[in-house]
Every structure is written in C-alpha cells, then in structure tokens.
Motif scaffolding. Sequence first.
Motif, PDB file in Angstrom:
ATOM      1  N   GLY A  92     -58.567 -57.069 -12.757  1.00 42.53           N
ATOM      2  CA  GLY A  92     -57.142 -57.192 -13.031  1.00 42.53           C
ATOM      3  C   GLY A  92     -56.651 -58.613 -12.856  1.00 42.53           C
ATOM      4  N   LEU A  93     -57.208 -59.323 -11.868  1.00 43.91           N
ATOM      5  CA  LEU A  93     -56.859 -60.732 -11.668  1.00 43.91           C
ATOM      6  C   LEU A  93     -57.251 -61.562 -12.895  1.00 43.91           C
ATOM      7  CD1 LEU A  93     -56.012 -63.192  -9.934  1.00 43.91           C
ATOM      8  CD2 LEU A  93     -58.359 -63.202  -9.031  1.00 43.91           C
ATOM      9  N   GLU A  94     -58.428 -61.307 -13.449  1.00 42.32           N
ATOM     10  CA  GLU A  94     -58.864 -62.059 -14.628  1.00 42.32           C
ATOM     11  C   GLU A  94     -57.948 -61.788 -15.816  1.00 42.32           C
ATOM     12  OE1 GLU A  94     -61.121 -64.481 -14.579  1.00 42.32           O
ATOM     13  OE2 GLU A  94     -61.113 -64.034 -12.424  1.00 42.32           O
ATOM     14  N   ARG A  95     -57.472 -60.552 -15.935  1.00 42.00           N
ATOM     15  CA  ARG A  95     -56.529 -60.249 -17.024  1.00 42.00           C
ATOM     16  C   ARG A  95     -55.215 -60.986 -16.815  1.00 42.00           C
ATOM     17  NH1 ARG A  95     -59.008 -55.118 -16.255  1.00 42.00           N
ATOM     18  NH2 ARG A  95     -57.311 -54.346 -14.939  1.00 42.00           N
ATOM     19  N   TRP A  96     -54.783 -61.086 -15.544  1.00 43.20           N
ATOM     20  CA  TRP A  96     -53.557 -61.845 -15.245  1.00 43.20           C
ATOM     21  C   TRP A  96     -53.752 -63.306 -15.624  1.00 43.20           C
ATOM     22  CZ3 TRP A  96     -52.265 -66.022 -12.221  1.00 43.20           C
ATOM     23  CH2 TRP A  96     -50.903 -66.219 -11.967  1.00 43.20           C
ATOM     24  N   LYS A  97     -54.897 -63.886 -15.296  1.00 44.07           N
ATOM     25  CA  LYS A  97     -55.156 -65.282 -15.634  1.00 44.07           C
ATOM     26  C   LYS A  97     -55.163 -65.481 -17.156  1.00 44.07           C
ATOM     27  CE  LYS A  97     -57.902 -66.563 -11.559  1.00 44.07           C
ATOM     28  NZ  LYS A  97     -59.255 -66.976 -11.090  1.00 44.07           N
ATOM     29  N   ALA A  98     -55.691 -64.511 -17.874  1.00 46.95           N
ATOM     30  CA  ALA A  98     -55.720 -64.621 -19.337  1.00 46.95           C
ATOM     31  C   ALA A  98     -54.314 -64.567 -19.925  1.00 46.95           C
ATOM     32  CB  ALA A  98     -56.586 -63.506 -19.927  1.00 46.95           C
ATOM     33  N   ARG A  99     -53.426 -63.806 -19.278  1.00 47.32           N
ATOM     34  CA  ARG A  99     -52.042 -63.722 -19.752  1.00 47.32           C
ATOM     35  C   ARG A  99     -51.242 -64.976 -19.382  1.00 47.32           C
ATOM     36  NH1 ARG A  99     -52.563 -58.502 -17.609  1.00 47.32           N
ATOM     37  NH2 ARG A  99     -51.232 -59.024 -15.812  1.00 47.32           N
ATOM     38  N   PRO A 141     -52.446 -68.493 -18.651  1.00 43.80           N
ATOM     39  CA  PRO A 141     -53.464 -69.542 -18.485  1.00 43.80           C
ATOM     40  C   PRO A 141     -52.924 -70.839 -17.890  1.00 43.80           C
ATOM     41  CG  PRO A 141     -52.883 -69.263 -20.799  1.00 43.80           C
ATOM     42  CD  PRO A 141     -52.251 -68.121 -20.064  1.00 43.80           C
ATOM     43  N   GLU A 142     -51.679 -71.213 -18.222  1.00 42.53           N
ATOM     44  CA  GLU A 142     -51.145 -72.464 -17.674  1.00 42.53           C
ATOM     45  C   GLU A 142     -50.990 -72.366 -16.166  1.00 42.53           C
ATOM     46  OE1 GLU A 142     -48.439 -75.055 -20.394  1.00 42.53           O
ATOM     47  OE2 GLU A 142     -47.691 -72.997 -20.488  1.00 42.53           O
ATOM     48  N   ALA A 143     -50.425 -71.266 -15.696  1.00 37.19           N
ATOM     49  CA  ALA A 143     -50.266 -71.077 -14.252  1.00 37.19           C
ATOM     50  C   ALA A 143     -51.634 -71.007 -13.583  1.00 37.19           C
ATOM     51  CB  ALA A 143     -49.467 -69.810 -13.976  1.00 37.19           C
ATOM     52  N   ALA A 144     -52.570 -70.291 -14.193  1.00 41.60           N
ATOM     53  CA  ALA A 144     -53.896 -70.117 -13.595  1.00 41.60           C
ATOM     54  C   ALA A 144     -54.622 -71.448 -13.438  1.00 41.60           C
ATOM     55  CB  ALA A 144     -54.723 -69.158 -14.441  1.00 41.60           C
ATOM     56  N   SER A 145     -54.359 -72.383 -14.340  1.00 37.88           N
ATOM     57  CA  SER A 145     -55.052 -73.670 -14.284  1.00 37.88           C
ATOM     58  C   SER A 145     -54.669 -74.491 -13.056  1.00 37.88           C
ATOM     59  CB  SER A 145     -54.776 -74.482 -15.555  1.00 37.88           C
ATOM     60  OG  SER A 145     -53.415 -74.902 -15.607  1.00 37.88           O
ATOM     61  N   HIS A 146     -53.538 -74.166 -12.433  1.00 37.55           N
ATOM     62  CA  HIS A 146     -53.075 -74.911 -11.257  1.00 37.55           C
ATOM     63  C   HIS A 146     -53.503 -74.264  -9.942  1.00 37.55           C
ATOM     64  CE1 HIS A 146     -50.439 -77.813 -13.342  1.00 37.55           C
ATOM     65  NE2 HIS A 146     -50.235 -76.843 -14.205  1.00 37.55           N
ATOM     66  N   LEU A 147     -54.104 -73.079  -9.993  1.00 31.48           N
ATOM     67  CA  LEU A 147     -54.466 -72.382  -8.764  1.00 31.48           C
ATOM     68  C   LEU A 147     -55.643 -73.057  -8.078  1.00 31.48           C
ATOM     69  CD1 LEU A 147     -54.264 -68.619  -9.858  1.00 31.48           C
ATOM     70  CD2 LEU A 147     -52.520 -69.984  -8.677  1.00 31.48           C
ATOM     71  N   GLU A 148     -55.576 -73.124  -6.758  1.00 33.31           N
ATOM     72  CA  GLU A 148     -56.703 -73.562  -5.953  1.00 33.31           C
ATOM     73  C   GLU A 148     -57.401 -72.324  -5.393  1.00 33.31           C
ATOM     74  OE1 GLU A 148     -55.455 -76.412  -3.061  1.00 33.31           O
ATOM     75  OE2 GLU A 148     -54.633 -77.798  -4.583  1.00 33.31           O
ATOM     76  N   PRO A 149     -58.672 -72.450  -4.974  1.00 32.10           N
ATOM     77  CA  PRO A 149     -59.389 -71.249  -4.508  1.00 32.10           C
ATOM     78  C   PRO A 149     -58.639 -70.454  -3.446  1.00 32.10           C
ATOM     79  CG  PRO A 149     -60.917 -73.068  -4.764  1.00 32.10           C
ATOM     80  CD  PRO A 149     -59.543 -73.637  -5.003  1.00 32.10           C
ATOM     81  N   LEU A 171     -48.356 -68.987  -5.577  1.00 33.80           N
ATOM     82  CA  LEU A 171     -47.999 -69.903  -6.665  1.00 33.80           C
ATOM     83  C   LEU A 171     -47.527 -71.271  -6.162  1.00 33.80           C
ATOM     84  CD1 LEU A 171     -46.047 -67.388  -8.958  1.00 33.80           C
ATOM     85  CD2 LEU A 171     -48.445 -68.088  -9.136  1.00 33.80           C
ATOM     86  N   GLN A 172     -47.837 -71.609  -4.912  1.00 32.45           N
ATOM     87  CA  GLN A 172     -47.292 -72.838  -4.344  1.00 32.45           C
ATOM     88  C   GLN A 172     -47.741 -74.088  -5.106  1.00 32.45           C
ATOM     89  OE1 GLN A 172     -48.821 -73.982  -0.461  1.00 32.45           O
ATOM     90  NE2 GLN A 172     -50.644 -72.706  -0.720  1.00 32.45           N
ATOM     91  N   HIS A 173     -48.919 -74.065  -5.725  1.00 28.16           N
ATOM     92  CA  HIS A 173     -49.410 -75.242  -6.445  1.00 28.16           C
ATOM     93  C   HIS A 173     -49.083 -75.198  -7.937  1.00 28.16           C
ATOM     94  CE1 HIS A 173     -52.170 -75.262  -2.845  1.00 28.16           C
ATOM     95  NE2 HIS A 173     -51.628 -76.465  -2.813  1.00 28.16           N
ATOM     96  N   VAL A 174     -48.389 -74.156  -8.368  1.00 34.56           N
ATOM     97  CA  VAL A 174     -47.990 -74.032  -9.772  1.00 34.56           C
ATOM     98  C   VAL A 174     -46.583 -74.611  -9.916  1.00 34.56           C
ATOM     99  CG1 VAL A 174     -47.552 -72.437 -11.680  1.00 34.56           C
ATOM    100  CG2 VAL A 174     -49.400 -71.959 -10.032  1.00 34.56           C
ATOM    101  N   PRO A 175     -46.364 -75.574 -10.823  1.00 37.06           N
ATOM    102  CA  PRO A 175     -45.007 -76.098 -11.024  1.00 37.06           C
ATOM    103  C   PRO A 175     -44.019 -74.960 -11.266  1.00 37.06           C
ATOM    104  CG  PRO A 175     -46.593 -77.399 -12.244  1.00 37.06           C
ATOM    105  CD  PRO A 175     -47.355 -76.225 -11.708  1.00 37.06           C
TER     106      PRO A 175
END
Length: 436
Positions: free
Chosen positions: A355-362, A364-372, A394-398
């Motif tokens: 489900g997390l991977e589906r969220w990232k696919a929906r 992608p811009e936010a997911a690109s800013h996530l840290e581990p 989401l602290q590292h997502v603008p």
Amino acid sequence: MAAPVEHEVVHVAGYEVAVSNPRKVLFPDAGHTKLDLVRYYIAVADGALRAAGGRPNMLLRFPNGIGGESFYQKRAPESRPPWVEVVELSFPSGRTAHEIVPRNAATLVWMANLACLELHPHPVRAEDLDHPDELRIDLDPVPGVTWVQVREVAGVVRATLADLGLVGWPKTSGSRGIHIYVRIEPRWSFTEVRRAALAFAREVERRAPALATSKWWKEERHGVFLDYNQNAKDRTIAAAYSVRPRPDARVSAPLTWDEVEACAPEDFTLATMPARFAEGGDRHRDIDRHPASLDALLELSARQEKEGQGDAPWPPHYRKQAGEAPRVAPSKRRVPKHPLVEIGRARDKADALAGLERWKARHPEAASHLEPADVLVDAMRGRFRTWTRIRVNLQHVPEALRPAPDALDPDEDVNDWPKGEWPTPRRRPSRARTES
C-alpha cells in the motif's frame, strides 16, 4: 487414505521428544528445516538456557515458516509433556496466563517443534516474578542508520555503564540493532527498573545527542533509539541465541566488547553459530556471577526529575502512570510535532508495504523528498495477532507538495479480531489523519 504425519524422535536431556514434520522448510532461501532448528538449539543449549532458562517465555510461532503467518502465544499449550514446566504470570491488562519455563534442552526442542524460532523470556526468574534481575538496553536504529553508528552508540553505552559501576553484556539483536544486558540484584520492581532504564537512555542521549535518542514517538527520533520501555512489565525481546525470521536465518549472538568493534549482524546464523559455540563457548558464561545494584541509576533518575525530566510515555496499552505526561491533548488526540499521514493498516506487513508503494506511485513528487526515517512502519500487537500500520512523516516534503490524506490503503479492521478469524476490509470516507 491420508498419509501418516512424518515425525522423528529426538533423545535429549534424558527425554524423548517427537518432532513432527521434521523436513518442513522454515527458511526457504537458506533451506533450513524444522529439524535443522531442533539440532541448532541442541548445539547451543547451554548458552540458550543461560539466556532464557528458568524464566517464563512467551511463544512466537512460525508454523508455516518465515514466509507465513506468525503469532504470539502467551498461554502454554494444554497438550504438553508433563516435564515441561509452566508458571502463572499476571499482566498489566489484569489477565493471567501460564507460560513455558525451559529448564533443559528437551524443552528447547519441544519449543522448536512448535516452530518457535525465537526465545522470548521475561526479565524475571520463575521463583520471583515481581523483581527483574535484568536491565535491558535495546539499541534500535531508525531506518537509514548504519551498523557503524549502532556500534558507536554501543561504545557510549559501555562507557556510561562503567561510570555508573555497571557491567554490560552485549549481543547482536539478530536484526539491525544491539542489545546490552545488565544483571541486577532482584530487589526492585518493574516500575523502578524501567525508570532506571529511562534515566540511562537520557544520559546516553545527553552524552551523544547527534547519535542517540530517548524519544518515544517515532517521528521525533533520530539515530539510535534506546528503547527504555523494553523494561516495562510484560515486554519481552529475543534472547541470546534466538533464531530470527530473516532469510539468512541469522541469530542473536552474544559478544565480547572487543567483538562489537569487528563484527556484523550477518556473521552469525543458524548455520555458523554451532561451530562458534563449540569452539569458544558462551561469551556470556559469567553474566550471573556479579549482579549489580541499581542505586546509582535511580539516583541519576531522581536528579533528572528535579531538573524537570519526569516520566516518559509508556506503551499505549498500559494504564496511565503516576507522573506520566498526558498521552493525549484535551481534544482526545495527541498533536504531533511533525506532519504525519497514515497510509494503511494490514494484517500482513507485506500488504501494508504494498500500500505504501501505491501511495508513492500516486504522489511521486512528495515521495522523492522522503528520507528513510520518514517512513514509519509500526508493528502493532492486537489481542490475538500482530498487525502493521504504515505512516509517513512529511517534514522533508515542501509544504506545497504535501498531498492531502487519502483513504487508507489497505484498510483492514484491526480491532479485537476473534481468534482464528480475519475481518473483511472496512469502508471509510477519506479524511485527514494526523494521529501519531
């Protein structure tokens, strides 16, 4: 006509133990079977019993191997040999249960036959269930933290223990972390031992603030978390020599302090540990010789309290404790310090992560800013089963790129599942979720 169930009789410690389905594969990648697990625990029985023997043990079972469903079993099976000892424990919930007390290698084999990979002892002896004789220091790295940093924090732990007149006995957790045990005199309550562990965690954080943290809420952690709540009553962690549910069948390995600097968790497996044990024996063979006093740590705790550091959060299923800060705001919901969204809840971790991977696919811009460390994977204990919750920090997502909360995906009912049953997914409207 059904074929008879295959079994093999093992003679150990003066008893005969029947092993059913001995060739059942528990570790598909490594090819290890249930009989391999049995032989492993026979080979390291002296060390495993030093770690878990004489203590009540919760069972964590993997009946269909590490790729199948696992479950915690507090109550000892009613159908058990007469030589398998049990003791009755009471829990914070008010419930009681008879748990297994291994005393010999035969009981370890009997547990292995139930597909118990890990030994999960409570920090008390069966003869005194109210006074722990272990202080447990659990070094739990947040995602993205390397083994090198875990070892650095272990070095700080060692120095801090020495300054307090305490001796620590380190071991790999069998996963990504390190556990350090301190044998103590059994004269303090669980609450006092937990309070001492909290004081110790805060002192390590003070000495190495860039490396270690004592913060309970996951979104506030960094580096290596010292999980003081592992010392609360009813909490257990995998003991030394436990086989962990990892593809390579790695084990929790007792270490000398010199070995901490040179080893890696993957060095110790079900296949390699018997030879190490045969050659050098148990690295913790002297752990019981000199139990220590907690007086210095409790004095440190009292000083911290005078400085304004009161109690810290307990696990959510524990009753509100005296001196503990409010767990929720007046609105009945704790307001997190960081923007959190819950992604999904599922019985199986793999389903939750999908489900997390589906969220990232929906998004992608936010997911690109996530840290581990921004992906919070919470292993939750229900009454009968464990389940997984996924949240994203989401602290590292603008702020302009932060997506609005979606409906949970997956969205499975996780409240009070009846034993042996599984609910159908719930239908929920989309709404904001900032609960931490």
